[in-house]
Design an enzyme around this catalytic site. Structure first.
Site, mmCIF file in Angstrom:
data_model
loop_
_atom_site.group_PDB
_atom_site.id
_atom_site.type_symbol
_atom_site.label_atom_id
_atom_site.label_comp_id
_atom_site.label_asym_id
_atom_site.label_seq_id
_atom_site.Cartn_x
_atom_site.Cartn_y
_atom_site.Cartn_z
ATOM 1 N N TYR A 41 0.837 -1.204 0.000
ATOM 2 C CA TYR A 41 0.000 0.000 0.000
ATOM 3 C C TYR A 41 0.871 1.253 0.000
ATOM 4 O O TYR A 41 0.636 2.182 -0.791
ATOM 5 C CB TYR A 41 -0.920 -0.003 1.210
ATOM 6 C CG TYR A 41 -1.768 1.240 1.329
ATOM 7 C CD1 TYR A 41 -2.932 1.372 0.575
ATOM 8 C CD2 TYR A 41 -1.406 2.284 2.172
ATOM 9 C CE1 TYR A 41 -3.709 2.520 0.667
ATOM 10 C CE2 TYR A 41 -2.174 3.427 2.271
ATOM 11 C CZ TYR A 41 -3.329 3.540 1.515
ATOM 12 O OH TYR A 41 -4.086 4.681 1.608
ATOM 13 N N LYS B 114 1.008 4.149 -3.048
ATOM 14 C CA LYS B 114 0.687 5.565 -2.885
ATOM 15 C C LYS B 114 1.843 6.460 -3.334
ATOM 16 O O LYS B 114 1.621 7.569 -3.828
ATOM 17 C CB LYS B 114 0.283 5.853 -1.439
ATOM 18 C CG LYS B 114 -1.086 5.263 -1.092
ATOM 19 C CD LYS B 114 -2.151 5.769 -2.054
ATOM 20 C CE LYS B 114 -3.520 5.203 -1.807
ATOM 21 N NZ LYS B 114 -4.544 5.708 -2.737
#
Length: 258
Positions: free
Chosen positions: A154, A158
């Site tokens: 994750y 990002k």
């Protein structure tokens, strides 16, 4: 009155931003990943102009979302809000795990295929600062399921989507392209231990959607309370930005407009 599309708007920041924008008399289109979720969100945000349905782990459905959105007309603002935080590897098209597909590839495909809006907002995270910055194996094709860990993946995704946003900002003349860290709040992604207030993030969404800021700004990173944040310096490196663009193009065969 603005025409606005928000992906991933059946709950969390996307839904609350949609509600507030509807209350402010804008024409807001929602997005759900399934027809069941679409029916549910119609009752949560009854003033929405419509709900588009697409599973953003599928190239075909992501393309369909772009086609259906373009058929509505050019949007004043598009918030690419859909995202995944936790979950298993779950292979999707091209063997890419669901998380980097939804968080990076889907925004890339939509950026390529949607009519260019006045304002394009990518959802980042302060956790991009925890990412590996070497850009090796962006889509986990070499490491595979055995090495996959959702939280580091994750953070990396990002960082990658912020690089993508900045690459798009350089190409899309006449569009204010921004990325935003919404905050760490108790949404489906944030979990129950989150400490920030949703309203502080939602007000940033609303500001960017309405264009209530200097729209000559592009390639800028916003944080809660309508503030401009300090991203990881590597997000401004053009070579890294172009590495992400090329990786997305190589996977999808879709070229980002110049």
């Amino acid at each position: 009155m603005a025409r606005i599309l928000i992906t991933g708007s059946t709950d969390g920041f996307g839904l609350e931003a949609a509600r507030q924008l509807v209350d402010r008399k804008h024409v807001v289109y929602l997005h759900a990943r399934s027809q069941e979720r679409a029916e549910e969100v119609k009752t949560k945000c009854p003033g929405a102009a419509g709900v588009l349905v697409a599973d953003l782990t599928s190239v075909a459905e992501t393309r369909k979302l772009a086609e259906e959105a373009n058929a509505i007309g050019t949007f004043d603002a598009i918030i690419l809000n859909a995202g995944l935080l936790y979950g298993p590897f779950r292979k999707t098209d091209y063997g890419v795990p669901a998380m980097p597909f939804v968080n990076v590839l889907a925004p890339y495909i939509l950026s390529c295929l949607l009519e260019q809006p006045k304002r394009l907002i990518f959802i980042a995270s302060i956790l991009h600062k925890e990412a590996k910055t070497d850009l090796k194996d962006i889509f986990w094709l070499e490491r595979g399921e055995k090495e996959f860990q959702d939280f580091p993946a994750y953070c990396d995704s990002k960082f990658h989507v912020m690089l993508l946003a900045n690459a798009v900002a350089k190409r899309f003349k006449g569009t204010s392209v921004t990325s935003v860290h919404p905050g760490y709040v108790a949404t489906k992604l944030g979990g129950s231990g989150a400490t920030d207030k949703m309203e502080d993030g939602v007000e940033t969404y609303v500001m960017l959607a309405e264009g209530d800021y200097d729209q000559s700004l592009t390639g800028v990173y916003f944080v809660p309370k309508k503030q401009i944040g300090e991203p990881l310096p590597e997000t401004t490196q053009e070579d890294l930005q172009e590495t992400v663009v090329k990786a997305c193009e190589d996977i999808t065969g879709i070229k980002l407009p110049a």
